[in-house]
Design an enzyme around this catalytic site. Structure first.
Site, PDB file in Angstrom:
ATOM      1  N   GLN A  52      43.883  42.297  35.799  1.00  0.00           N
ATOM      2  CA  GLN A  52      44.807  42.403  36.924  1.00  0.00           C
ATOM      3  C   GLN A  52      44.367  43.529  37.854  1.00  0.00           C
ATOM      4  O   GLN A  52      43.176  43.627  38.162  1.00  0.00           O
ATOM      5  CB  GLN A  52      46.220  42.577  36.358  1.00  0.00           C
ATOM      6  CG  GLN A  52      46.618  41.391  35.474  1.00  0.00           C
ATOM      7  CD  GLN A  52      47.997  41.521  34.867  1.00  0.00           C
ATOM      8  OE1 GLN A  52      48.934  42.018  35.471  1.00  0.00           O
ATOM      9  NE2 GLN A  52      48.134  41.056  33.632  1.00  0.00           N
ATOM     10  N   HIS A  56      39.673  52.403  41.117  1.00  0.00           N
ATOM     11  CA  HIS A  56      38.388  53.076  40.962  1.00  0.00           C
ATOM     12  C   HIS A  56      38.321  54.206  41.972  1.00  0.00           C
ATOM     13  O   HIS A  56      38.805  54.056  43.111  1.00  0.00           O
ATOM     14  CB  HIS A  56      37.213  52.122  41.208  1.00  0.00           C
ATOM     15  CG  HIS A  56      37.113  51.019  40.205  1.00  0.00           C
ATOM     16  ND1 HIS A  56      37.261  51.221  38.854  1.00  0.00           N
ATOM     17  CD2 HIS A  56      36.866  49.690  40.353  1.00  0.00           C
ATOM     18  CE1 HIS A  56      37.117  50.080  38.213  1.00  0.00           C
ATOM     19  NE2 HIS A  56      36.887  49.132  39.093  1.00  0.00           N
ATOM     20  N   CYS A 156      46.738  47.079  35.224  1.00  0.00           N
ATOM     21  CA  CYS A 156      46.604  45.962  34.279  1.00  0.00           C
ATOM     22  C   CYS A 156      47.948  45.326  33.944  1.00  0.00           C
ATOM     23  O   CYS A 156      48.097  44.684  32.901  1.00  0.00           O
ATOM     24  CB  CYS A 156      45.888  46.402  33.006  1.00  0.00           C
ATOM     25  SG  CYS A 156      44.209  46.954  33.322  1.00  0.00           S
TER      26      CYS A 156
END
Length: 213
Positions: A52, A56, A156
């Site tokens: 999902q 970053h 996620c």
């Protein structure tokens, strides 16, 4: 990455691991849900990897792993477990106990304290894709990123109280990116061994914001 995957499949190039450090951004995997993008404060990119939303940014080591699983082991679950073992082995070099959770992909740190509410924080995310048994995309290890940047997403899709994100820096481990790379290099050799189905040793691309494995 797409080109290299095709070359590895044909046997025209060796296996490859890229170690990168991205500018701040969010990526949406193939299972991403719109409601999990809480605050799109950074650019958002759709990604063909599994999973999902994830973040970053600087201080996070991203590793894109391109291996020929046809010459290793044709087992997707086994490959994901090997990635988790790779990270767990690297964390052990810093005295950090990383753990796997069968119901949640990634590597977690158990931060429960006596008499306190249970807390498990993710220190590394995993999102992969496999095409014709060649892997790509990979892992993201939190070395010393700005953890407040994760607040723009539900990482996620994990919304359960008691699950958060952490980093080596937050765990009071003064590791540099070079330190993390050295640990990843050592652990990679233990878990994956040498490059296979390649005419030359495994490579790692080096460029701006990149480091060699």
């Amino acid at each position: 990455m797409e080109r290299r995957v095709a070359e590895i499949r044909r046997g025209d190039a060796p296996e490859l691991v890229w170690l990168l450090e991205h500018p701040p951004l969010y990526t949406a995997g193939t299972s991403a849900r719109d409601e999990d993008l809480v605050d799109p404060r950074f650019p958002v990119f759709k990604s063909p990897r599994g999973g999902q939303y994830t973040y970053h940014g600087p201080g996070q080591r991203v590793a894109y792993v391109m291996l020929n699983l046809a010459s290793r082991r044709r087992d997707v679950r086994g490959y994901v477990a090997a990635l988790e073992d790779w990270i767990i082995g690297a964390l052990a070099d810093f005295g950090v106990t990383g753990e796997r959770r069968e119901e949640r992909v990634g590597v977690w740190v158990d931060r429960k304290r006596p008499g306190a509410t249970a807390q498990e924080d993710k220190i590394a995310a995993i999102g992969v894709r496999i095409r014709h048994w060649v892997s790509f995309h990979g892992i993201a290890l939190n070395v010393a990123p700005d953890l407040s940047h994760f607040a723009g997403i539900i990482p996620c899709g994990v919304k359960t109280p008691g699950f958060g994100v952490t980093s080596l820096a937050e765990l009071a481990v003064p590791a540099t990116m070079d330190d993390a790379d050295a640990a990843l290099k050592r652990s990679f050799g233990v878990i994956f061994g040498p490059a296979r189905a390649a005419p030359a040793p495994a490579e790692c691309a080096v460029g701006e914001n990149a480091a060699a494995l």
